[in-house]
Design a protein around this motif. Structure first.
Motif, PDB file in Angstrom:
ATOM      1  N   THR A  33       0.829  -1.209   0.000  1.00 21.20           N
ATOM      2  CA  THR A  33       0.000   0.000   0.000  1.00 21.20           C
ATOM      3  C   THR A  33       0.862   1.258   0.000  1.00 21.20           C
ATOM      4  OG1 THR A  33      -0.070   0.008   2.416  1.00 21.20           O
ATOM      5  CG2 THR A  33      -1.830  -1.165   1.285  1.00 21.20           C
ATOM      6  N   ASN A  34       0.210   2.390  -0.251  1.00 22.96           N
ATOM      7  CA  ASN A  34       0.865   3.688  -0.164  1.00 22.96           C
ATOM      8  C   ASN A  34       0.754   4.191   1.273  1.00 22.96           C
ATOM      9  OD1 ASN A  34       1.224   3.693  -3.031  1.00 22.96           O
ATOM     10  ND2 ASN A  34      -0.890   4.367  -3.263  1.00 22.96           N
ATOM     11  N   HIS A  35       1.890   4.468   1.892  1.00 26.40           N
ATOM     12  CA  HIS A  35       1.905   4.888   3.297  1.00 26.40           C
ATOM     13  C   HIS A  35       2.469   6.294   3.432  1.00 26.40           C
ATOM     14  CE1 HIS A  35       0.497   1.431   5.581  1.00 26.40           C
ATOM     15  NE2 HIS A  35       1.194   0.630   4.793  1.00 26.40           N
ATOM     16  N   GLU A  36       1.705   7.266   2.986  1.00 27.45           N
ATOM     17  CA  GLU A  36       2.156   8.649   3.106  1.00 27.45           C
ATOM     18  C   GLU A  36       2.306   9.052   4.573  1.00 27.45           C
ATOM     19  OE1 GLU A  36      -0.519  11.870   1.902  1.00 27.45           O
ATOM     20  OE2 GLU A  36       1.115  12.628   0.664  1.00 27.45           O
ATOM     21  N   GLU A  37       1.514   8.420   5.448  1.00 27.56           N
ATOM     22  CA  GLU A  37       1.528   8.804   6.865  1.00 27.56           C
ATOM     23  C   GLU A  37       2.828   8.423   7.558  1.00 27.56           C
ATOM     24  OE1 GLU A  37       0.160   4.542   7.005  1.00 27.56           O
ATOM     25  OE2 GLU A  37       0.013   6.259   5.644  1.00 27.56           O
ATOM     26  N   TRP A  38       3.636   7.528   6.961  1.00 24.66           N
ATOM     27  CA  TRP A  38       4.904   7.149   7.572  1.00 24.66           C
ATOM     28  C   TRP A  38       6.009   8.153   7.295  1.00 24.66           C
ATOM     29  CZ3 TRP A  38       4.873   1.211   6.180  1.00 24.66           C
ATOM     30  CH2 TRP A  38       3.900   0.588   6.974  1.00 24.66           C
ATOM     31  N   LYS A  39       5.697   9.134   6.433  1.00 21.99           N
ATOM     32  CA  LYS A  39       6.655  10.198   6.119  1.00 21.99           C
ATOM     33  C   LYS A  39       7.978   9.594   5.630  1.00 21.99           C
ATOM     34  CE  LYS A  39       3.529  13.034   7.700  1.00 21.99           C
ATOM     35  NZ  LYS A  39       2.669  13.796   6.772  1.00 21.99           N
ATOM     36  N   ASN A  40       9.098  10.254   5.978  1.00 18.32           N
ATOM     37  CA  ASN A  40      10.422   9.812   5.528  1.00 18.32           C
ATOM     38  C   ASN A  40      11.090   8.993   6.625  1.00 18.32           C
ATOM     39  OD1 ASN A  40      10.226  13.031   4.419  1.00 18.32           O
ATOM     40  ND2 ASN A  40      10.408  11.393   2.938  1.00 18.32           N
ATOM     41  N   THR A  41      10.632   7.757   6.781  1.00 15.33           N
ATOM     42  CA  THR A  41      11.041   6.945   7.919  1.00 15.33           C
ATOM     43  C   THR A  41      11.954   5.785   7.549  1.00 15.33           C
ATOM     44  OG1 THR A  41       8.901   7.454   8.937  1.00 15.33           O
ATOM     45  CG2 THR A  41      10.156   5.664   9.915  1.00 15.33           C
ATOM     46  N   TYR A  42      11.769   5.193   6.370  1.00 16.56           N
ATOM     47  CA  TYR A  42      12.466   3.963   6.038  1.00 16.56           C
ATOM     48  C   TYR A  42      13.314   4.105   4.777  1.00 16.56           C
ATOM     49  CZ  TYR A  42       9.003   2.210   9.310  1.00 16.56           C
ATOM     50  OH  TYR A  42       8.223   2.030  10.425  1.00 16.56           O
ATOM     51  N   THR A  43      14.529   3.535   4.814  1.00 10.61           N
ATOM     52  CA  THR A  43      15.399   3.522   3.639  1.00 10.61           C
ATOM     53  C   THR A  43      14.803   2.607   2.580  1.00 10.61           C
ATOM     54  OG1 THR A  43      17.442   3.981   4.870  1.00 10.61           O
ATOM     55  CG2 THR A  43      17.667   2.868   2.757  1.00 10.61           C
ATOM     56  N   VAL A  44      14.495   3.158   1.424  1.00  6.43           N
ATOM     57  CA  VAL A  44      13.941   2.383   0.306  1.00  6.43           C
ATOM     58  C   VAL A  44      15.082   2.043  -0.647  1.00  6.43           C
ATOM     59  CG1 VAL A  44      12.369   2.409  -1.666  1.00  6.43           C
ATOM     60  CG2 VAL A  44      11.675   3.464   0.499  1.00  6.43           C
ATOM     61  N   PHE A  45      15.331   0.752  -0.856  1.00  8.31           N
ATOM     62  CA  PHE A  45      16.447   0.353  -1.722  1.00  8.31           C
ATOM     63  C   PHE A  45      16.002  -0.308  -3.014  1.00  8.31           C
ATOM     64  CE2 PHE A  45      15.819  -3.093   1.388  1.00  8.31           C
ATOM     65  CZ  PHE A  45      15.698  -4.207   0.574  1.00  8.31           C
ATOM     66  N   GLY A  46      14.690  -0.425  -3.228  1.00 10.24           N
ATOM     67  CA  GLY A  46      14.220  -1.007  -4.466  1.00 10.24           C
ATOM     68  C   GLY A  46      12.708  -0.975  -4.565  1.00 10.24           C
ATOM     69  N   SER A  47      12.207  -1.505  -5.683  1.00 11.81           N
ATOM     70  CA  SER A  47      10.765  -1.551  -5.897  1.00 11.81           C
ATOM     71  C   SER A  47      10.412  -2.812  -6.681  1.00 11.81           C
ATOM     72  CB  SER A  47      10.296  -0.314  -6.673  1.00 11.81           C
ATOM     73  OG  SER A  47       8.891  -0.321  -6.841  1.00 11.81           O
ATOM     74  N   VAL A  48       9.377  -3.502  -6.231  1.00 13.40           N
ATOM     75  CA  VAL A  48       8.904  -4.694  -6.932  1.00 13.40           C
ATOM     76  C   VAL A  48       8.285  -4.268  -8.259  1.00 13.40           C
ATOM     77  CG1 VAL A  48       7.292  -6.641  -6.847  1.00 13.40           C
ATOM     78  CG2 VAL A  48       8.487  -5.908  -4.766  1.00 13.40           C
ATOM     79  N   LEU A  49       8.632  -4.970  -9.333  1.00 13.46           N
ATOM     80  CA  LEU A  49       8.026  -4.654 -10.619  1.00 13.46           C
ATOM     81  C   LEU A  49       6.514  -4.873 -10.521  1.00 13.46           C
ATOM     82  CD1 LEU A  49      10.534  -6.161 -13.219  1.00 13.46           C
ATOM     83  CD2 LEU A  49      10.528  -3.914 -12.115  1.00 13.46           C
ATOM     84  N   PRO A  50       5.721  -3.957 -11.085  1.00 11.37           N
ATOM     85  CA  PRO A  50       4.262  -3.993 -10.898  1.00 11.37           C
ATOM     86  C   PRO A  50       3.623  -5.344 -11.195  1.00 11.37           C
ATOM     87  CG  PRO A  50       4.909  -1.958 -11.974  1.00 11.37           C
ATOM     88  CD  PRO A  50       6.148  -2.796 -11.895  1.00 11.37           C
ATOM     89  N   GLU A  51       4.119  -6.031 -12.234  1.00 13.12           N
ATOM     90  CA  GLU A  51       3.486  -7.297 -12.608  1.00 13.12           C
ATOM     91  C   GLU A  51       3.698  -8.404 -11.576  1.00 13.12           C
ATOM     92  OE1 GLU A  51       7.318  -6.885 -15.177  1.00 13.12           O
ATOM     93  OE2 GLU A  51       5.762  -5.598 -14.311  1.00 13.12           O
ATOM     94  N   ASP A  52       4.632  -8.197 -10.650  1.00 14.24           N
ATOM     95  CA  ASP A  52       4.900  -9.220  -9.637  1.00 14.24           C
ATOM     96  C   ASP A  52       4.215  -8.946  -8.308  1.00 14.24           C
ATOM     97  OD1 ASP A  52       6.463 -10.642 -11.382  1.00 14.24           O
ATOM     98  OD2 ASP A  52       8.371  -9.884 -10.630  1.00 14.24           O
ATOM     99  N   MET A  53       3.493  -7.864  -8.205  1.00 12.56           N
ATOM    100  CA  MET A  53       2.821  -7.564  -6.943  1.00 12.56           C
ATOM    101  C   MET A  53       1.756  -8.608  -6.598  1.00 12.56           C
ATOM    102  SD  MET A  53       4.216  -5.184  -5.315  1.00 12.56           S
ATOM    103  CE  MET A  53       2.964  -4.925  -4.053  1.00 12.56           C
TER     104      MET A  53
END
Length: 345
Positions: free
Chosen positions: A283-303
């Motif tokens: 999900t989209n978690h705008e409420e968590w603000k800038n809290t966690y180091t993001v190092f990648g993203s799952v390709l949409p077709e694999d969600m």
């Protein structure tokens, strides 16, 4: 924060009230910090209360090969005291800048994905005036034979160079293989270079004994199928995520420094604290603000695979007074390298 008191005459009663208030405030602060800052577990309830009702829409989705969302200024990072080797495409003696960010951007400009393979996938900058001497400002742009196994010249405190990697379109994709399918993840070396360097080390081991998913929580009734928060719904639990660990047995883990922490979006792959605990957000978690180091993203077709894992049987547990859902049977992971985003299993 304590309530501001009106001025009044000092009495034993008022002193007692103030003392009680101070003790209660200290207890609340201690509870808050123990919940939010503990790196080994995933506690987000306190962050949820900071949230606004707005959500991150499709306009915020990143495309493969681009910097993560609107983090362009932050996402041009490298690793200090590291010199990467490779065939030079721009000679630093004739190509100088004032900062490593400018050197990084020069490399990224040669890797747009519009004109075939990247002409540059590695940048090396000398930014310490005293240590670099006449080499100060040199920006070497290079090309690796294998960006998931970069050629290291040397590393250590005595090395005055800063180096970074750039992945082009269809490059820098690893797979988290499970019995339910393989999650293809596009890595962000320009945003989280230390995180990506660690994952490259794991790939070289050719095993990941102990790596697994062990927590799974669906979107519940708080987020829609695209990960957008539903107005007036709670922010969890459940939080819409799958959580696991990326630490191979027998391979000592070194804490990863905090890197770029953009807003968590559907598909974001991020560390919890300094790792090796990580999560994939459904999900989209705008409420968590800038809290966690993001190092990648799952390709949409694999969600759909991540969603499938989130629906596996779970049992309730309580972590620091937060209700969580733990998988009845953890799901083992195997790290694999992928040449392209369309490689078939």
């Amino acid at each position: 924060m304590g309530r501001r008191h009106n001025d009044s005459e000092s009495t034993n009663c008022s002193f007692f009230v103030l003392l009680c208030s101070a003790l209660i405030s200290c207890a609340l602060v201690y509870t808050f910090l123990s919940v939010v800052l503990r790196p080994s577990d995933f506690y987000t309830t306190s962050l949820s209360h900071q949230s606004s009702s707005s959500s991150v829409g499709e306009e915020g989705r990143r495309e493969e090969g681009d910097s993560y969302g609107g983090e362009e200024e932050q996402c041009c990072r490298g690793i200090e005291n590291l010199e990467l080797w490779g065939a030079a495409v721009k000679w630093g003696s004739e190509f100088k800048f004032n900062s490593s960010q400018e050197c990084c951007k020069a490399c990224k400009s040669m890797c747009t994905g519009n004109d075939g393979p990247c002409l540059c996938d590695t940048w090396v900058f000398c930014g310490n005036k005293e240590a670099c001497g006449s080499k100060f400002g040199e920006c070497w742009l290079k090309k690796q034979k294998d960006t998931l196994n970069p050629d290291r010249q040397e590393a250590g405190e005595k090395v005055s160079w800063t180096s970074g990697i750039v992945f082009g379109k269809g490059e820098g994709i690893i797979g988290l293989e499970t019995k339910h399918g393989t999650l293809h993840i596009k890595l962000f070396p320009d945003c989280a270079p230390h995180s990506v360097a660690y994952l490259i080390e794991l790939l070289a081991l050719r095993h990941c004994a102990g790596c697994e998913f062990h927590r799974a929580e669906g979107r519940g009734e708080s987020w829609d199928s695209e990960g957008n928060h539903i107005e007036k719904a709670s922010f969890g639990p459940p939080f819409g995520l799958i959580q696991g660990t990326l630490e191979a047995m027998g391979n000592p883990f070194k804490k990863i420094p905090t890197e770029v922490c953009p807003t968590i979006r559907r598909g974001s792959v991020a560390w919890i604290g300094s790792g090796p605990e990580f999560f994939i957000s459904l999900t989209n978690h705008e409420e968590w603000k800038n809290t966690y180091t993001v190092f990648g993203s799952v390709l949409p077709e694999d969600m759909k695979i991540a969603e499938k894992i989130a629906r596996l049987p779970t049992k309730p547990d309580v972590w620091n007074n937060i209700n969580v859902s733990v998988l009845e049977q953890p799901v083992p992971l195997l790290l694999k390298r992928m040449k392209t985003s369309v490689e078939t299993e």
